[in-house]
Scaffold this motif. Structure first.
Motif, PDB file in Angstrom:
ATOM      1  N   LEU A   1      38.758  34.879  37.350  1.00 39.55           N
ATOM      2  CA  LEU A   1      40.215  35.004  37.294  1.00 39.55           C
ATOM      3  C   LEU A   1      40.683  35.976  38.374  1.00 39.55           C
ATOM      4  O   LEU A   1      40.070  37.021  38.599  1.00 39.55           O
ATOM      5  N   HIS A   2      41.774  35.609  39.043  1.00 37.71           N
ATOM      6  CA  HIS A   2      42.350  36.446  40.098  1.00 37.71           C
ATOM      7  C   HIS A   2      43.806  36.736  39.750  1.00 37.71           C
ATOM      8  O   HIS A   2      44.727  36.262  40.405  1.00 37.71           O
ATOM      9  N   GLY A   3      44.022  37.470  38.671  1.00 37.11           N
ATOM     10  CA  GLY A   3      45.368  37.783  38.243  1.00 37.11           C
ATOM     11  C   GLY A   3      46.059  36.654  37.516  1.00 37.11           C
ATOM     12  O   GLY A   3      47.248  36.755  37.207  1.00 37.11           O
TER      13      GLY A   3
ATOM     14  N   GLY B   1      35.757  43.880  30.538  1.00 38.75           N
ATOM     15  CA  GLY B   1      36.502  44.762  29.654  1.00 38.75           C
ATOM     16  C   GLY B   1      37.954  44.942  30.050  1.00 38.75           C
ATOM     17  O   GLY B   1      38.807  45.210  29.207  1.00 38.75           O
ATOM     18  N   GLY B   2      38.269  44.773  31.331  1.00 38.74           N
ATOM     19  CA  GLY B   2      39.638  44.957  31.789  1.00 38.74           C
ATOM     20  C   GLY B   2      40.530  43.745  31.600  1.00 38.74           C
ATOM     21  O   GLY B   2      41.749  43.839  31.796  1.00 38.74           O
ATOM     22  N   LEU B   3      39.972  42.611  31.229  1.00 39.73           N
ATOM     23  CA  LEU B   3      40.789  41.420  31.002  1.00 39.73           C
ATOM     24  C   LEU B   3      41.504  41.523  29.658  1.00 39.73           C
ATOM     25  O   LEU B   3      40.937  41.983  28.668  1.00 39.73           O
ATOM     26  N   ARG B   4      42.754  41.078  29.616  1.00 40.69           N
ATOM     27  CA  ARG B   4      43.550  41.140  28.390  1.00 40.69           C
ATOM     28  C   ARG B   4      43.428  39.822  27.631  1.00 40.69           C
ATOM     29  O   ARG B   4      43.552  38.746  28.217  1.00 40.69           O
TER      30      ARG B   4
ATOM     31  N   GLU C   1      43.639  37.077  30.479  1.00 39.25           N
ATOM     32  CA  GLU C   1      44.502  37.288  31.640  1.00 39.25           C
ATOM     33  C   GLU C   1      44.077  38.517  32.430  1.00 39.25           C
ATOM     34  O   GLU C   1      43.650  39.518  31.864  1.00 39.25           O
ATOM     35  N   GLY C   2      44.190  38.431  33.761  1.00 36.14           N
ATOM     36  CA  GLY C   2      43.888  39.561  34.629  1.00 36.14           C
ATOM     37  C   GLY C   2      42.952  39.154  35.756  1.00 36.14           C
ATOM     38  O   GLY C   2      42.900  37.985  36.149  1.00 36.14           O
ATOM     39  N   SER C   3      42.208  40.119  36.270  1.00 33.57           N
ATOM     40  CA  SER C   3      41.257  39.869  37.351  1.00 33.57           C
ATOM     41  C   SER C   3      39.856  40.241  36.876  1.00 33.57           C
ATOM     42  O   SER C   3      39.625  41.359  36.416  1.00 33.57           O
TER      43      SER C   3
END
Length: 212
Positions: free
Chosen positions: A85-87, A102-105, A128-130
Motif C-alpha cells: 500500500l502506498h497511502g 503496525g503503522g497501517l490503520r 489504509e496507509g503506507s
C-alpha cells in the motif's frame, strides 16, 4: 518498518527490528529472537472498533507482535499474498487478513448488499496507509485488473479483497452453472467499475444468496 517475506506460499516471515505488526490472533507458528505478544481489542481499533465490529457483525481478532528477530505466521495452510500500500486503502474480508504493518490503520466500512450475500453483514475491513499487508486465500489468489473499459464481475464466494478507485454493485445475474441447469437458486455477482485491482480465490465460500 517490518520486512515481510514468504517462506514458500503458506508461511509469512516478518523481520522485526524493534517495530511492531498486527496479526490475526493465534496465527504465530514460530519465532526467533525476543518477541512480545499482546491481544488487541476491536481488531486494533480500541473500544470504539470493538463496539463497531460487534454491531456490524464484522469479526476480526488481532494481536500486536513487537520485538527483535523473525516471527512466522500461518493460518490453516492458506495461501498468502503480499499487498503493498502506498497511502491508499485495501478492502478485505476480515477472515482473509493475516498480518499488517503496525503503522497501517484498520477499520470497517459499509459495502452494501455484497456483504449480505456472504452472510458476513453489510461491512468489510479496511486497511489504509503506507506499508505491507498479508492476505490469505483458499488456493493461489488471482489478481485481476479493472479499467474503465473493462469492468469485472466476480462471484461473491470467490472475492477476497480489492484496492484502487473502484465502485462496486451487488447484482443478480446468470452464471455458467445456472445455464447448465446446476444452479440451486438465484445467482448473484459483484460488479466492479473504475480503476484498480481485485483479488479472487479459486474456491468459493458458502453464500446465502443462492447457488453462485
Amino acid at each position: 518498518m517490518a520486512t515481510f517475506r514468504l517462506q514458500g506460499s503458506k508461511v509469512l516471515a516478518v523481520d522485526l527490528t524493534g517495530d511492531a505488526v498486527k496479526a490475526k490472533n493465534g496465527s504465530m507458528v514460530a519465532y526467533d529472537g525476543q518477541m512480545a505478544f499482546k491481544k488487541m481489542s476491536g481488531g486494533g481499533e480500541g473500544l470504539r472498533g470493538m463496539v463497531t465490529r460487534r454491531l456490524t457483525g464484522e469479526q476480526m481478532e488481532m494481536m500486536e507482535v513487537k520485538g527483535q528477530g523473525t516471527c512466522y505466521f500461518a493460518d490453516r495452510a492458506s495461501e498468502i499474498n503480499l499487498v503493498q500500500l502506498h497511502g491508499d486503502k485495501l478492502y478485505v474480508e476480515s477472515s482473509n487478513l493475516l498480518c499488517t504493518d503496525g503503522g497501517l490503520r484498520t477499520g470497517t466500512t459499509f459495502t452494501g448488499l455484497r456483504g449480505a450475500s456472504q452472510g458476513n453483514g453489510l461491512f468489510t475491513t479496511t486497511v489504509e496507509g503506507s506499508g505491507q499487508a498479508a492476505v490469505m486465500s483458499d488456493g493461489p489468489a488471482v489478481v485481476l485488473r479493472v479499467t474503465p473499459a473493462y469492468p469485472l464481475s466476480v462471484d461473491p464466494g470467490a472475492y477476497i479483497a480489492h484496492q484502487g478507485n473502484l465502485r462496486q454493485d451487488f447484482q443478480s445475474g446468470v452464471t455458467f452453472r445456472t445455464l447448465m441447469g446446476e444452479g440451486g437458486g438465484e445467482a448473484f455477482q459483484i460488479r466492479f467499475e473504475g480503476e484498480g485491482l481485485v483479488y479472487v480465490q479459486p474456491s468459493e465460500r458458502n453464500t446465502v444468496g443462492g447457488d453462485v
